[in-house]
Design a protein around this motif. Structure first.
Motif, PDB file in Angstrom:
ATOM      1  N   VAL A 164       0.837  -1.199   0.000  1.00  0.00           N
ATOM      2  CA  VAL A 164       0.000   0.000   0.000  1.00  0.00           C
ATOM      3  C   VAL A 164       0.873   1.250   0.000  1.00  0.00           C
ATOM      4  CG1 VAL A 164      -1.934   1.154   1.125  1.00  0.00           C
ATOM      5  CG2 VAL A 164      -1.698  -1.330   1.305  1.00  0.00           C
ATOM      6  N   VAL A 165       2.003   1.203   0.701  1.00  0.00           N
ATOM      7  CA  VAL A 165       2.910   2.346   0.738  1.00  0.00           C
ATOM      8  C   VAL A 165       3.437   2.647  -0.665  1.00  0.00           C
ATOM      9  CG1 VAL A 165       5.105   3.189   1.666  1.00  0.00           C
ATOM     10  CG2 VAL A 165       3.530   1.933   3.146  1.00  0.00           C
ATOM     11  N   LEU A 166       3.625   1.625  -1.493  1.00  0.00           N
ATOM     12  CA  LEU A 166       4.111   1.849  -2.857  1.00  0.00           C
ATOM     13  C   LEU A 166       3.161   2.727  -3.660  1.00  0.00           C
ATOM     14  CD1 LEU A 166       5.471  -1.682  -3.832  1.00  0.00           C
ATOM     15  CD2 LEU A 166       6.791   0.317  -3.150  1.00  0.00           C
ATOM     16  N   LEU A 167       1.874   2.676  -3.365  1.00  0.00           N
ATOM     17  CA  LEU A 167       0.919   3.509  -4.095  1.00  0.00           C
ATOM     18  C   LEU A 167       1.090   4.991  -3.773  1.00  0.00           C
ATOM     19  CD1 LEU A 167      -2.322   1.367  -3.701  1.00  0.00           C
ATOM     20  CD2 LEU A 167      -0.664   1.345  -5.574  1.00  0.00           C
ATOM     21  N   VAL A 168       1.720   5.304  -2.652  1.00  0.00           N
ATOM     22  CA  VAL A 168       1.970   6.694  -2.267  1.00  0.00           C
ATOM     23  C   VAL A 168       3.263   7.206  -2.885  1.00  0.00           C
ATOM     24  CG1 VAL A 168       2.113   8.243  -0.259  1.00  0.00           C
ATOM     25  CG2 VAL A 168       0.782   6.141  -0.112  1.00  0.00           C
ATOM     26  N   MET A 169       4.093   6.312  -3.437  1.00  0.00           N
ATOM     27  CA  MET A 169       5.417   6.676  -3.943  1.00  0.00           C
ATOM     28  C   MET A 169       5.406   6.805  -5.460  1.00  0.00           C
ATOM     29  SD  MET A 169       7.577   4.044  -1.513  1.00  0.00           S
ATOM     30  CE  MET A 169       9.162   4.515  -2.214  1.00  0.00           C
ATOM     31  N   ARG A 170       6.425   7.496  -5.965  1.00  0.00           N
ATOM     32  CA  ARG A 170       6.584   7.697  -7.404  1.00  0.00           C
ATOM     33  C   ARG A 170       7.226   6.469  -8.032  1.00  0.00           C
ATOM     34  NH1 ARG A 170      10.516  11.288  -8.259  1.00  0.00           N
ATOM     35  NH2 ARG A 170       9.858  11.693 -10.395  1.00  0.00           N
ATOM     36  N   HIS A 171       6.698   6.030  -9.161  1.00  0.00           N
ATOM     37  CA  HIS A 171       7.218   4.880  -9.899  1.00  0.00           C
ATOM     38  C   HIS A 171       8.057   5.395 -11.059  1.00  0.00           C
ATOM     39  CE1 HIS A 171       6.936   1.630 -12.992  1.00  0.00           C
ATOM     40  NE2 HIS A 171       7.261   0.901 -11.946  1.00  0.00           N
ATOM     41  N   VAL A 172       9.325   4.959 -11.118  1.00  0.00           N
ATOM     42  CA  VAL A 172      10.273   5.439 -12.125  1.00  0.00           C
ATOM     43  C   VAL A 172      10.978   4.239 -12.736  1.00  0.00           C
ATOM     44  CG1 VAL A 172      12.272   6.933 -12.562  1.00  0.00           C
ATOM     45  CG2 VAL A 172      10.629   7.549 -10.786  1.00  0.00           C
ATOM     46  N   VAL A 173      11.254   4.305 -14.031  1.00  0.00           N
ATOM     47  CA  VAL A 173      12.069   3.301 -14.713  1.00  0.00           C
ATOM     48  C   VAL A 173      13.258   4.021 -15.345  1.00  0.00           C
ATOM     49  CG1 VAL A 173      12.169   1.548 -16.520  1.00  0.00           C
ATOM     50  CG2 VAL A 173      10.084   1.822 -15.158  1.00  0.00           C
ATOM     51  N   LEU A 174      14.448   3.732 -14.852  1.00  0.00           N
ATOM     52  CA  LEU A 174      15.675   4.292 -15.418  1.00  0.00           C
ATOM     53  C   LEU A 174      16.126   3.414 -16.577  1.00  0.00           C
ATOM     54  CD1 LEU A 174      17.713   5.180 -12.189  1.00  0.00           C
ATOM     55  CD2 LEU A 174      16.187   6.650 -13.508  1.00  0.00           C
ATOM     56  N   ARG A 175      16.461   4.054 -17.690  1.00  0.00           N
ATOM     57  CA  ARG A 175      16.983   3.327 -18.850  1.00  0.00           C
ATOM     58  C   ARG A 175      18.505   3.228 -18.746  1.00  0.00           C
ATOM     59  NH1 ARG A 175      12.308   1.052 -19.830  1.00  0.00           N
ATOM     60  NH2 ARG A 175      10.653   2.581 -20.263  1.00  0.00           N
ATOM     61  N   PRO A 176      19.129   2.292 -19.460  1.00  0.00           N
ATOM     62  CA  PRO A 176      20.594   2.199 -19.416  1.00  0.00           C
ATOM     63  C   PRO A 176      21.249   3.534 -19.765  1.00  0.00           C
ATOM     64  CG  PRO A 176      19.673   0.279 -20.513  1.00  0.00           C
ATOM     65  CD  PRO A 176      18.524   1.224 -20.289  1.00  0.00           C
ATOM     66  N   GLY A 177      22.142   3.976 -18.919  1.00  0.00           N
ATOM     67  CA  GLY A 177      22.797   5.268 -19.095  1.00  0.00           C
ATOM     68  C   GLY A 177      22.168   6.381 -18.297  1.00  0.00           C
TER      69      GLY A 177
END
Length: 310
Positions: free
Chosen positions: A130-143
């Protein structure tokens, strides 16, 4: 691949002001990540309006009630986080189950919800879901690289990164871990850098070799670029600029005093020059004259002349 726990690291001020025995040392622990593969991570808090919209989309009665109760708080995002972490164990488990079931039909269209469903298989009935829903979801690409300041909640999900961090063992956790979650300390420490809104705290930027130019929430200075060299000026002197912090008054970067040496192949390939002057050649010492020798050697009492010599 196992998701890491949701954690944050206190600042120097928080570590110093905490009760004795809370932390093992008095240092902050900021982190920097450089992605080698696609790296999925939750870091920092969402804007509270986004969290409220997501709760309405999931339509979980208990979650919607907690979000509505936190709306009137001076810092609603932090108030909601504190409410979730202070629920009883049974309430946390029931809320986590309800949230995961609500995420399943929406997961294919929403990467953050898909990550929650996947993590639920590793940490079932954990309040961290549930805490994850309060956080920002980011995907870093190579580099790509990211800077996570002290006090920012973060949890790596999957991927490979090079992680650079300060020398400290201080950590507080907010879920996705079998160990005891120090929720009181986690709510006391800032969930952002304290210099901007609670949604900030994690700055990401595309790497120099990447065609992307993404930059989000740069509330902390990004890593400095490596030393770069310019073409030779018209006056014939070598020129080089090193990536040192710019002056607060002028905003200009000071030139480096001793440019690094560059090979001839590099200069031919790039057409640029940035090298130290070659050291002066030392004069070779003069060759000593050859010693005169006579043949045959003179006869001595213990060494007669060789036969056939005059």
């Amino acid at each position: 691949m196992q998701a890491l726990s949701i954690q944050a690291h206190p600042s120097v001020e928080e570590a110093a002001s905490a009760p004795a025995g809370t932390y093992g040392d008095g240092w902050a622990k900021p982190e920097a990540w450089y992605a080698l593969t696609d790296f999925e991570v939750f870091a920092g808090l969402r804007p509270f309006d986004d969290t409220r919209a997501l709760a309405e989309l999931l339509d979980v009665e208990a979650l919607t009630g907690h979000v509505a109760a936190a709306t009137e708080a001076p810092e609603p995002a932090r108030a909601l986080l504190a409410t979730l972490l202070h629920l009883s164990s049974d309430e946390q488990a029931e809320l986590a189950d309800a949230v995961v079931e609500a995420c399943r039909p929406l997961a294919p269209a929403e990467p953050a919800l898909d990550a929650v469903v996947r993590i639920a298989e590793q940490h079932p009935r954990d309040i961290g879901l549930v805490v994850l829903l309060v956080m920002r979801h980011v995907v870093l690409r190579p580099g790509d690289y990211a800077f996570v300041d002290a006090g920012v909640l973060h949890a790596g999900v999957r991927g490979v990164v090079v992680e650079i961090l300060a020398n400290s063992d201080n950590v507080v956790r907010a879920g996705l871990t079998p160990s005891t979650s120090t929720s009181t300390s986690c709510c006391a420490s800032p969930t952002s850098t304290g210099r901007s809104s609670p949604s900030a705290g994690c700055s990401t930027r595309a790497g120099p070799a990447s065609p992307r130019a993404r930059r989000t929430s740069c509330c902390a200075p990004p890593p400095w670029r490596p030393t770069r060299c310019r073409s030779r000026p018209t006056d014939g002197r070598a020129s080089c600029s090193r990536s040192t912090p710019p002056s607060r008054s002028s905003g200009r970067r000071p030139p480096c005093a001793s440019p690094p040496a560059r090979g001839a192949s590099w200069r031919r390939a790039t057409g640029r020059t940035c090298e130290r002057p070659p050291p002066p050649r030392r004069a070779r010492p003069p060759t000593p004259p050859a010693r005169a020798s006579s043949w045959p050697p003179p006869a001595t009492p213990d060494r007669p002349r060789p036969p056939g010599s005059a």
